[in-house]
Each structure stands twice: as C-alpha cells, then as structure tokens.
Design an enzyme around this catalytic site. Sequence first.
Site, PDB file in Angstrom:
ATOM      1  CB  SER A 195      -9.295   0.435  -0.351  1.00  0.00           C
ATOM      2  OG  SER A 195      -8.573   0.566  -1.527  1.00  0.00           O
ATOM      3  CG  HIS A 225      -5.337   3.714   0.630  1.00  0.00           C
ATOM      4  ND1 HIS A 225      -4.748   2.510   0.291  1.00  0.00           N
ATOM      5  CD2 HIS A 225      -6.608   3.643   0.212  1.00  0.00           C
ATOM      6  CE1 HIS A 225      -5.649   1.754  -0.322  1.00  0.00           C
ATOM      7  NE2 HIS A 225      -6.787   2.411  -0.381  1.00  0.00           N
ATOM      8  CG  ASP A 277      -2.296   0.585   0.926  1.00  0.00           C
ATOM      9  OD1 ASP A 277      -2.311   1.795   0.701  1.00  0.00           O
ATOM     10  OD2 ASP A 277      -3.326  -0.118   0.937  1.00  0.00           O
TER      11      ASP A 277
END
Length: 745
Positions: free
Chosen positions: A533, A207, A151
């Site tokens: 996600s 994220h 990520d």
Amino acid sequence: MAAILISLVYILSFSPTIAVTSNGIENDANGLQTYIVHVRKPKQEGNFSIKLDLDNWYRTFLPDNISKSIDAHHRSRMVYGYRNVISGFAARLTAEEVKAMETKSGFISARVENILEPQTTHSPNFLGLHQNSGFWKDSNLGKGVIIGVLDMGITPGHPSFSDEGMPPPPAKWKGKCELEGANCNNKIIGARNFLNKSEPPIDNDGHGTHTASTAAGNFVNGANLFGQANGTAAGMAPLAHLAIYKVCETDLGCPESIVNAAIDAAVEEGVDVLSISLGSPSLPFFADAMATAAFTATQKGILVSCSAGNSGPNSSTLANEAPWMLTVGASTIDRSIVALTQLGNQETYDGETIFQPKDFPSKQLPLVYPGVKNSSAAFCLPETLKSIDVKGKVVLCQRGGGTQRIRKGKDVKDAGGAAMILMNDELFDYGTVADNHVLPAVYVSYAAGERIKAYINSTSSPTASIVFKGTVIGKKSAPEVAVFSSRGPNKASPGILKPDIIGPGVSILAAWPFSEENITNTKSTFTMISGTSMSCPHLSGIAALLKSAHPDWSPAAIKSAIMTTADIVNLEGKPIMNHHLLPADLFAVGAGHVNPSKANDPGLVYDISHDDYVRYLCGKNYTDQQIEGIVDHDVQCSKVSSIAEAELNYPSFSVKLGSSPQTYNRTVTNVGQDNSFYTHHIIVPEGVKIIVQPDKISFTEKNQKATYSVTFIRDQISNASSVQGYLSWVSATHTVRSPIAIGFE
Ligand SMILES: *[C@@H]1O[C@H](CO)[C@@H](O)[C@H](O)[C@H]1NC(C)=O
Ligand SMILES: *[C@@H]1O[C@H](CO)[C@@H](O)[C@H](O)[C@H]1NC(C)=O
Ligand SMILES: *[C@@H]1O[C@H](CO)[C@@H](O)[C@H](O)[C@H]1NC(C)=O
Ligand SMILES: *[C@@H]1O[C@H](CO)[C@@H](O)[C@H](O)[C@H]1NC(C)=O
Ligand SMILES: *[C@@H]1O[C@H](CO)[C@@H](O)[C@H](O)[C@H]1NC(C)=O
Ligand SMILES: *[C@@H]1O[C@H](CO)[C@@H](O)[C@H](O)[C@H]1NC(C)=O
Ligand SMILES: *[C@@H]1O[C@H](CO)[C@@H](O)[C@H](O)[C@H]1NC(C)=O
Ligand SMILES: *[C@@H]1O[C@H](CO)[C@@H](O)[C@H](O)[C@H]1NC(C)=O
Ligand SMILES: *[C@@H]1O[C@H](CO)[C@@H](O)[C@H](O)[C@H]1NC(C)=O
Ligand SMILES: *[C@@H]1O[C@H](CO)[C@@H](O)[C@H](O)[C@H]1NC(C)=O
Ligand SMILES: *[C@@H]1O[C@H](CO)[C@@H](O)[C@H](O)[C@H]1NC(C)=O
C-alpha cells in the site's frame, strides 16, 4: 466465487477483524446481495451520453416490480449505473432475480461483488529526487498532473495537503470537492465519498491520508514520529493535484461496486494517474472488477498503479496481475530505526523498532521464553502468558501464531512484561520492519532468535537488555525486497511477468490524521507504516512526474520507461537481496527497483495498442462475451489474429519452454535522440539458448519503431524448474533492459 480480504498494509495495529462470509459480503435478511452486472452496450438509439437514459436502459434488466423498489434499509436496489469503464451496473438482487435477468437480450454476466481491502521523509532522496535539481526540476515536481487516489478518504487541513506554490486545477478538470469550505484547495482539487454521499470523505483510518501524501504530499519540514526519521516530508510528485475518492471504511472494507463507481467517475472527471492500494487474490480478469475498470481507464490514457499484495514471501500470491496495470511490490530503503539486544553472555543482536523511549534503562533484566517447554507457547498468546511469570522481564516471542506483531507487545505489556524481543520464524528469516510497538521492543531475525533461544537454554538465569540507537541512514544492502511483498508467478496470466517493479514500502513516514493525544505537539501528524500500500503511491507519484515531463506518453510507455530503467543492484552494487539475504528472483523484484531519473530518459519504450490487448485476451481463450465485459465493445475472436500471452509487447518476458523453440516479436519505439544505434546484450538463463534478430537496430528520428524477434531454445536439460536472465538493448547513452523468466515444461 470466494472473495477473501487481502490486507495491503503490513501492520494493522488494532483495527477490528472484519467478519465476512465466503463470498465476501453479508447476505442481508431478504437474501439481497450486491451484484455487478455486465450488459451489452445499448444500440445507438437515443443519446446515451445522458446519464438518465443509460440508467433507464439498465433498469430494463431488472424485474419490473423491483426496478424502482428500495430495500428494507430504504436503499435503492440499483446501486450504481456505470457509464465509462463498463457497460453495466451494480444492484442489490436475490439469486432468483439474477436468474430471471439472464434470459434478457443484451445480458452478459452477473456476479456477486467482492470486498477489497486496503491492504516520507527520506524516500524521495533515496530515489535520487532532490529539490531544485535533476528530475524533480525537469518534471516541475508533477505540476499540472492529477493523481486520483482510491482509498479511505483524506485529512483536510494537514500541512502535507497545503497548496502553497500550486497552480489552480487544469481546465480539463471536471471533478467535485465535497469537503467543507477552505478544505478544498489547489492541492486537493477533488474529494468525494462513494460510500455515503451524506458524509464528507474524511479519513477515519489513516491509510488514505498516508497513501495520498506519499503520492503527492507537499513539503513539510520537521516531520517525524517520536523524533525518529526527522526531516522534510514530501510526496513523490509534491506539486501534483490530488483527487480523493473514498471507497473504503475500516470496518467495511472496499466493496467492488463502489471501487468501480469511483474509477468510472475518475475517468470522466479527468485524472491522469490512478493510485489504488487495494486488491484481492488472483481472479480471471473478466471476473475482477478492478481489472476491467482499469482496462478502460488505461485506454483513456490513465496510468493505473496498484499494490502487488502483502502475502509474501510465498509464491503465486499476487493481486492486480493484469498487463495494463502497474503492479508494485515493496522494498526497503536505506533507513533503519535501530535497537539492539545485549544478552547476559555479551552477545548482541540488532533489530528494529520505532518506539524508543528515552527513559528506558539499558540494564540487564531477566529474560524469559514462553516456548521453552511448549513450542506452541512461543507466539506469546495472552493465555500462555498467564501461566508463566513475565513480570518485569524481557520476553522472547516468535512472529505468527495468529496474532499481529504489535498486539503481541500489548499482550506482553498487559501481562506485566518490561520489554519484548520479537523474533522471526524460519519462513520470514531476516525480513524485519520497524513497528510502532507499545513497549520497549526489538524485532530480530530468525537466526538471532535461535541464538537467543540457545543462550536461554544454556543458563539458569538468562538476562538481556534493550538499547536504542535511533535513526540510522546508509544501509548498504538497501534496497532489499520486503519479506511481505507478494510474489509471482502470475496466476491469472502466466505469460506476463509480475510484479512489474518494486519501490519503497517498508517503514515509510507519511501524513496521518491528527491524533487525539497530539503526540508531536505540532499540528502535523506523521506515522510510519509498511506495505505494498505504501510502495504503490510512490510509483503513482513517479508516474505523475513522467506524465508531466512527457505528456504524450501512453500508460504502457510510462510503464515501459519505469521498468526498462530499473536498478537490479543495491547500493553496494550487488544483486538486490531477499529476506534470506540471497539474490532475489524476478518473481520478487520484477524488472527491479524504480529509478525515477533514469525512467525520465529510457531511450526506447515498448508500447501496447488497444488491438494488441484484444489479440492477447483472445489468446487467453476467454469467450467473446468475457472479453466484451473487459474491453467494452463487441469482439469476435474468430476474426482476430490472437497471440500467446508472452507475445504481448511487454517490457519483460515470461516464457514456458518445452522441447520446441519459441519465437516472439517485440517492437520498440525511439523516445531518445533522433539518431541512435543499439546492440543487444543478453544474460543467458542457464540451460537456454537465445537468438535475437537483428543484431543491431538503429533509428534516424524520434518515435520511429523497430521490430526484433527473440527465439528461446532449450539447450540442455537443467535441474532447475525455472531460470532467469536479461535482454538489454544498449546504446552509447542508454540501456533498455528486460528481465526474462523461463519455466521449463
Ligand atoms: C448527446 O447529449 C449530449 C449532452 O446533452 C450532447 O452534448 C451531445 O451532442 C448529444 N449527442 C448526440 C449524438 O445527440
Ligand atoms: C416481484 O415479482 C416476483 C414474481 O411475481 C415475486 O416473486 C417477487 O417477490 C416480487 N418482488 C418484489 C420485490 O415485490
Ligand atoms: C450516511 O451518513 C448519514 C449522515 O452521517 C447517516 O445518517 C446515514 O446513516 C449514513 N448512511 C449509511 C448507509 O451508512
Ligand atoms: C528535526 O530536525 C529539525 C531541523 O534539523 C530540528 O530543528 C528539529 O528540532 C528536529 N526535531 C526533532 C524532533 O528531532
Ligand atoms: C507458505 O510457504 C510455507 C513454506 O513453504 C508453508 O509452510 C506455508 O503454509 C505457506 N503459507 C501459505 C499461507 O500458503
Ligand atoms: C501448549 O500450549 C498450547 C497453547 O497455549 C496449549 O493449547 C497446549 O495444550 C500446550 N501443550 C502442552 C503439551 O502443554
Ligand atoms: C537445551 O540444552 C540441552 C542440554 O544442553 C540440550 O540437550 C537441548 O537440545 C537444548 N535445547 C535447545 C532447544 O536448544
Ligand atoms: C497540538 O499541540 C500544538 C502545540 O500545543 C497545537 O498548536 C496544535 O494545534 C495541537 N494540534 C491539534 C490537532 O490539536
Ligand atoms: C488456448 O487454446 C489453444 C487451442 O486449444 C491452446 O493451444 C492454448 O494453449 C490455449 N491458451 C491458453 C492460454 O490456455
Ligand atoms: C515476427 O515478425 C516477422 C517479420 O516481420 C514476421 O514474419 C513474423 O510473422 C512475426 N512473428 C509473429 C509471431 O508475429
Ligand atoms: C542435476 O541433478 C543430478 C541428479 O541429482 C546431479 O547429478 C547433477 O549434478 C545435477 N546437475 C546440475 C547442473 O546441477
């Protein structure tokens, strides 16, 4: 080959839009592009477990005068030599150089890399996980299992990554932690930056921190966002270890060559589960770097959990379609952050928003709809807001029109608006999420929006108020399929039903980098975002729990356990609904909504061997070379008994049915009690007859296998182009359910 970005976070607040050329990457001034090159495995001369030798072998494919050359930015032309997941390398090359390479013996293929894009306090409880009891206890909270997260990097020092109560990494672990000093601990046991080795793998976006903490964050009390969703935050596997691989940067995306390099390293370092909330639109598997790398990882016992994509509700929009990946769609949880709007005529409509300022008066304000005369002004674009008076008013805006939802609120605020009612369009219908708006706002359904429009049209002085109701738990219609969750059918392999499973992905609260504003006045920061996600790391964590409880299960067995025990009804016992509040089809839910405790005890599993996958790939009519690029060894399909896609020993069925009947064999393995006895139960799809043989299967010991055949026959001409049903094997203690999707030819 067209590469398109796909965002797997459903809200991308103000991140800059990324400009890419049609093949996903900028050509630099010298015409160099990064290619992923597959080559035949070298013959066993020399010892190729030594990395240097392998790199030398790869260099022989490059033109002599460039093999050691560097480009104008002083970067080596050789980007990465892979050694675990594919035979091949990534290099910066010109089209002519690639052409010259094609004639070399051992060359298989070369293609320009794609750029992938990254697309909680309550979700453990919602999934039936409770401290000190049940499956969390049985699985030791994932103790000893390593989850690799590819990520944006990580936020070291965040309390979600505390290693309290955690053992040291298992002896097999060979990874590196490139964070400074104490920031490596027994939680974060590996952290590497594959984009730039000179920088630590810090998450500048959020994220990566969010997904890692959703998979395996430790317990943090009093986590909330602006006081909403307050509670104890924890990942799905709170005591699993994390290995962080930074492969993305906000303004760069996630280059395939880098993603591939990280998977290559993760395989060698010893991860058990890979959590990859990234994706690109459908590609044949041989041209999809993530699919090829995931294949080898799977063969080495690593479960690869991926996002399904955020391109719903339209059909055939999936990412990550390969049968060896766990493809995870998104669903809602039973928590809403509620706000309502009350109109001047007393009608009220409820909706969602995270930002709920306490000082906003719940009084009636003038209400305005920019689209009243010109429907293209309905989207509240800044230029249209200029031409009407919105000062101090509540502004009704429709989703879409090229601006993001939170952006619309900012534009309304900048134009002087007091509040916003955001309404869905017809396609998105009842599908709303709680967004972190910058002004008082409420996100309502299409139906509510149409009623509000009719009210505005009915009076010369329309008014509305916004009233905040805070966090509400216990929504009976949960889980629902998230409107944005990508849908099947599977384009790359229509004979495999995808997505596999849905899990929590809407308004998920999880760790976030420390904010400069220090909003929460605590050291910990959490935020709430939505996307596949977010659902992917939920399943990654659950897979880690299963791995901890059943170390001998293969990735296919873990997938099977998750799929055949999934829930197909919501909290009130009705079929799981979609954004139209109608029963969702199998192309939206796959096998259903994950039920971790049931997955821990599935009774039977559908396992898949390496040879099964090879027979499946041959049945897809890929060339021997293309298959070699995926499985990483010689394959001659002429010598392999190939199978149709739908014949793979998958825990679900996707069948294209014409006038002739079709029969498939499936083999189940007993992972329940020694002596067990199952009969089948079928929910027959309309217009189809199904014959299953034998009627009963019984086992006398664990790990015993049994094969049954299932025949699909078109029974009557149905008007539908596709129909759906279920086949279950039922014992006194278990139901092993497989969804069946049938398309008529
Ligand atoms: C290859 O090299 C590795 C590392 O030096 C060594 O462990 C291994 O035994 C060697 N294999 C052969 C076949 O020589
Ligand atoms: C390498 O040699 C080829 C053929 O002689 C030439 O066209 C190319 O420009 C050279 N490349 C570099 C980087 O020197
Ligand atoms: C890598 O990071 C170093 C240190 O921050 C920086 O100087 C360098 O420009 C970066 N390299 C690239 C290719 O971005
Ligand atoms: C969150 O819950 C805890 C425990 O119930 C409480 O002490 C705390 O004040 C709450 N925080 C907020 C912001 O509501
Ligand atoms: C999605 O489907 C709707 C309705 O069928 C259609 O109008 C729209 O163009 C589709 N969107 C995309 C991106 O294909
Ligand atoms: C409607 O609004 C759009 C967008 O602001 C504008 O381009 C268009 O000219 C307007 N049409 C009319 C008829 O005013
Ligand atoms: C607005 O009201 C007028 C008059 O009542 C009606 O003719 C028209 O269809 C309405 N428009 C909308 C968009 O509801
Ligand atoms: C935020 O504020 C709290 C309380 O004032 C302080 O303890 C904490 O260190 C701050 N966090 C950061 C990241 O500055
Ligand atoms: C592969 O080729 C065979 C023979 O031409 C054909 O029957 C089959 O449908 C093809 N399979 C796929 C998946 O295209
Ligand atoms: C299915 O199994 C039966 C019995 O073992 C066997 O005869 C048949 O060939 C198999 N069919 C397929 C399509 O593999
Ligand atoms: C199928 O379509 C025909 C013609 O439109 C209609 O008469 C018939 O009732 C439909 N049958 C079913 C089962 O819906």
